[in-house]
Scaffold this motif. Structure first.
Motif, PDB file in Angstrom:
ATOM      1  N   ARG A   3      -4.787  18.050  15.455  1.00  0.00           N
ATOM      2  CA  ARG A   3      -4.883  16.895  16.345  1.00  0.00           C
ATOM      3  C   ARG A   3      -5.642  17.291  17.597  1.00  0.00           C
ATOM      4  O   ARG A   3      -5.541  18.418  18.054  1.00  0.00           O
ATOM      5  CB  ARG A   3      -3.497  16.378  16.707  1.00  0.00           C
ATOM      6  CG  ARG A   3      -2.753  15.871  15.478  1.00  0.00           C
ATOM      7  CD  ARG A   3      -1.325  15.508  15.766  1.00  0.00           C
ATOM      8  NE  ARG A   3      -1.118  14.399  16.653  1.00  0.00           N
ATOM      9  CZ  ARG A   3      -1.089  13.124  16.292  1.00  0.00           C
ATOM     10  NH1 ARG A   3      -1.291  12.797  15.040  1.00  0.00           N
ATOM     11  NH2 ARG A   3      -0.872  12.178  17.164  1.00  0.00           N
ATOM     12  N   THR A   4      -6.400  16.346  18.136  1.00  0.00           N
ATOM     13  CA  THR A   4      -7.120  16.558  19.382  1.00  0.00           C
ATOM     14  C   THR A   4      -6.380  15.820  20.483  1.00  0.00           C
ATOM     15  O   THR A   4      -5.951  14.680  20.294  1.00  0.00           O
ATOM     16  CB  THR A   4      -8.568  16.031  19.273  1.00  0.00           C
ATOM     17  OG1 THR A   4      -9.230  16.772  18.255  1.00  0.00           O
ATOM     18  CG2 THR A   4      -9.316  16.188  20.591  1.00  0.00           C
ATOM     19  N   LEU A   5      -6.245  16.466  21.623  1.00  0.00           N
ATOM     20  CA  LEU A   5      -5.593  15.873  22.773  1.00  0.00           C
ATOM     21  C   LEU A   5      -6.639  15.207  23.646  1.00  0.00           C
ATOM     22  O   LEU A   5      -7.680  15.793  23.946  1.00  0.00           O
ATOM     23  CB  LEU A   5      -4.851  16.952  23.561  1.00  0.00           C
ATOM     24  CG  LEU A   5      -4.087  16.489  24.790  1.00  0.00           C
ATOM     25  CD1 LEU A   5      -2.951  15.565  24.386  1.00  0.00           C
ATOM     26  CD2 LEU A   5      -3.536  17.708  25.519  1.00  0.00           C
ATOM     27  N   ILE A  43      -5.176   8.046   7.385  1.00  0.00           N
ATOM     28  CA  ILE A  43      -4.952   9.479   7.579  1.00  0.00           C
ATOM     29  C   ILE A  43      -3.567   9.761   8.175  1.00  0.00           C
ATOM     30  O   ILE A  43      -3.007  10.826   8.005  1.00  0.00           O
ATOM     31  CB  ILE A  43      -6.085  10.074   8.450  1.00  0.00           C
ATOM     32  CG1 ILE A  43      -6.112  11.586   8.342  1.00  0.00           C
ATOM     33  CG2 ILE A  43      -5.975   9.608   9.882  1.00  0.00           C
ATOM     34  CD1 ILE A  43      -7.370  12.199   8.918  1.00  0.00           C
ATOM     35  N   ASP A  44      -2.997   8.760   8.869  1.00  0.00           N
ATOM     36  CA  ASP A  44      -1.690   8.916   9.505  1.00  0.00           C
ATOM     37  C   ASP A  44      -0.568   8.242   8.719  1.00  0.00           C
ATOM     38  O   ASP A  44       0.501   7.964   9.264  1.00  0.00           O
ATOM     39  CB  ASP A  44      -1.724   8.356  10.925  1.00  0.00           C
ATOM     40  CG  ASP A  44      -2.537   9.222  11.863  1.00  0.00           C
ATOM     41  OD1 ASP A  44      -2.424  10.452  11.776  1.00  0.00           O
ATOM     42  OD2 ASP A  44      -3.285   8.662  12.681  1.00  0.00           O
ATOM     43  N   VAL A 126      -4.541  12.593  18.824  1.00  0.00           N
ATOM     44  CA  VAL A 126      -5.111  11.868  17.685  1.00  0.00           C
ATOM     45  C   VAL A 126      -5.363  12.851  16.549  1.00  0.00           C
ATOM     46  O   VAL A 126      -5.938  13.919  16.767  1.00  0.00           O
ATOM     47  CB  VAL A 126      -6.433  11.171  18.086  1.00  0.00           C
ATOM     48  CG1 VAL A 126      -7.075  10.496  16.894  1.00  0.00           C
ATOM     49  CG2 VAL A 126      -6.194  10.160  19.205  1.00  0.00           C
ATOM     50  N   THR A 127      -4.934  12.456  15.362  1.00  0.00           N
ATOM     51  CA  THR A 127      -5.209  13.268  14.184  1.00  0.00           C
ATOM     52  C   THR A 127      -6.715  13.377  14.008  1.00  0.00           C
ATOM     53  O   THR A 127      -7.411  12.355  13.997  1.00  0.00           O
ATOM     54  CB  THR A 127      -4.584  12.633  12.929  1.00  0.00           C
ATOM     55  OG1 THR A 127      -3.179  12.481  13.150  1.00  0.00           O
ATOM     56  CG2 THR A 127      -4.830  13.484  11.693  1.00  0.00           C
ATOM     57  N   ASP A 128      -7.226  14.592  13.919  1.00  0.00           N
ATOM     58  CA  ASP A 128      -8.660  14.776  13.718  1.00  0.00           C
ATOM     59  C   ASP A 128      -9.078  14.037  12.455  1.00  0.00           C
ATOM     60  O   ASP A 128      -8.427  14.153  11.414  1.00  0.00           O
ATOM     61  CB  ASP A 128      -9.004  16.261  13.619  1.00  0.00           C
ATOM     62  CG  ASP A 128      -8.897  16.979  14.958  1.00  0.00           C
ATOM     63  OD1 ASP A 128      -8.604  16.313  15.972  1.00  0.00           O
ATOM     64  OD2 ASP A 128      -9.103  18.200  14.989  1.00  0.00           O
ATOM     65  N   THR A 143     -11.091  11.309  27.404  1.00  0.00           N
ATOM     66  CA  THR A 143     -11.953  12.426  27.043  1.00  0.00           C
ATOM     67  C   THR A 143     -11.097  13.518  26.407  1.00  0.00           C
ATOM     68  O   THR A 143      -9.928  13.699  26.786  1.00  0.00           O
ATOM     69  CB  THR A 143     -12.686  13.003  28.266  1.00  0.00           C
ATOM     70  OG1 THR A 143     -11.714  13.381  29.257  1.00  0.00           O
ATOM     71  CG2 THR A 143     -13.647  11.984  28.870  1.00  0.00           C
ATOM     72  N   PRO A 144     -11.672  14.264  25.439  1.00  0.00           N
ATOM     73  CA  PRO A 144     -10.912  15.361  24.841  1.00  0.00           C
ATOM     74  C   PRO A 144     -10.542  16.418  25.875  1.00  0.00           C
ATOM     75  O   PRO A 144     -11.310  16.699  26.779  1.00  0.00           O
ATOM     76  CB  PRO A 144     -11.866  15.937  23.801  1.00  0.00           C
ATOM     77  CG  PRO A 144     -12.839  14.835  23.516  1.00  0.00           C
ATOM     78  CD  PRO A 144     -12.975  14.082  24.827  1.00  0.00           C
ATOM     79  N   VAL A 145      -9.353  16.960  25.732  1.00  0.00           N
ATOM     80  CA  VAL A 145      -8.859  18.006  26.626  1.00  0.00           C
ATOM     81  C   VAL A 145      -9.133  19.350  25.943  1.00  0.00           C
ATOM     82  O   VAL A 145      -8.719  19.564  24.805  1.00  0.00           O
ATOM     83  CB  VAL A 145      -7.345  17.837  26.877  1.00  0.00           C
ATOM     84  CG1 VAL A 145      -6.791  19.007  27.688  1.00  0.00           C
ATOM     85  CG2 VAL A 145      -7.075  16.512  27.558  1.00  0.00           C
ATOM     86  N   PRO A 146      -9.841  20.254  26.618  1.00  0.00           N
ATOM     87  CA  PRO A 146     -10.086  21.575  26.017  1.00  0.00           C
ATOM     88  C   PRO A 146      -8.780  22.319  25.799  1.00  0.00           C
ATOM     89  O   PRO A 146      -7.867  22.218  26.593  1.00  0.00           O
ATOM     90  CB  PRO A 146     -10.942  22.303  27.045  1.00  0.00           C
ATOM     91  CG  PRO A 146     -11.298  21.320  28.089  1.00  0.00           C
ATOM     92  CD  PRO A 146     -10.396  20.129  27.943  1.00  0.00           C
ATOM     93  N   ARG A 147      -8.736  23.074  24.711  1.00  0.00           N
ATOM     94  CA  ARG A 147      -7.518  23.850  24.418  1.00  0.00           C
ATOM     95  C   ARG A 147      -7.755  25.304  24.624  1.00  0.00           C
ATOM     96  O   ARG A 147      -8.730  25.857  24.398  1.00  0.00           O
ATOM     97  CB  ARG A 147      -7.071  23.586  22.998  1.00  0.00           C
ATOM     98  CG  ARG A 147      -6.556  22.180  22.855  1.00  0.00           C
ATOM     99  CD  ARG A 147      -5.883  22.015  21.546  1.00  0.00           C
ATOM    100  NE  ARG A 147      -5.303  20.687  21.533  1.00  0.00           N
ATOM    101  CZ  ARG A 147      -4.517  20.267  20.599  1.00  0.00           C
ATOM    102  NH1 ARG A 147      -4.195  21.049  19.624  1.00  0.00           N
ATOM    103  NH2 ARG A 147      -4.006  19.071  20.629  1.00  0.00           N
TER     104      ARG A 147
END
Length: 147
Positions: A3-5, A43-44, A126-128, A143-147
């Protein structure tokens, strides 16, 4: 699943439909049904690993922010944005649109209502590969949060 935050800072949001209202306790069964219909074949689909909308809604309730959670009610619930609060952070827990009502901007409308009500940073996971959710969030300034 990976998942992407995403995160969104406060800011302007689109106009809202007339048939929009906040979630109430009596909506839980309809929300569970809407969730199962909306996620079927996506997908979910497995939701939280159980495919049971009632379990998901019951799990959302303890941390729910009802004043920032909205539904579009067309004599049945056709879209919802469910916000929760964890560790002083607001989360967009679910965006749900009935399959027959997709493509009309209702997901965007309910999330915009939530953002307007909060006027605070909001996180969403969100599920990639969930392209519709990724598009919705980026269109609203997440916006995507870097991990």
């Amino acid at each position: 699943m990976k998942r992407t935050l995403y995160r969104r800072a406060p800011g302007p949001v689109p106009e809202l439909p007339q048939n929009l209202r906040t979630v109430n306790d009596e909506d839980d069964a309809a929300l569970a049904d809407l969730m199962e219909r909306a996620y079927a074949g996506t997908i979910d689909e497995q939701l939280g690993g159980n495919s049971d909308g009632a379990v998901e809604i019951a799990g959302w309730r303890p941390n729910a922010v009802p004043d920032a959670s909205f539904v579009v009610d067309e004599n049945q619930l056709v879209a919802a944005s469910l916000i929760s609060r964890h560790d002083n952070e607001f989360w967009l827990g679910y965006v749900i649109t009935h399959p027959e009502w997709k493509g009309r901007g209702l997901g965007t409308a309910v999330v915009a209502a939530s953002l307007r009500a909060l006027d605070a940073p909001v996180l969403a996971a969100v599920t990639d590969g969930n392209t519709p959710s990724e598009r919705l969030l980026t269109a609203l300034g997440f916006t995507p949060v870097p991990r």
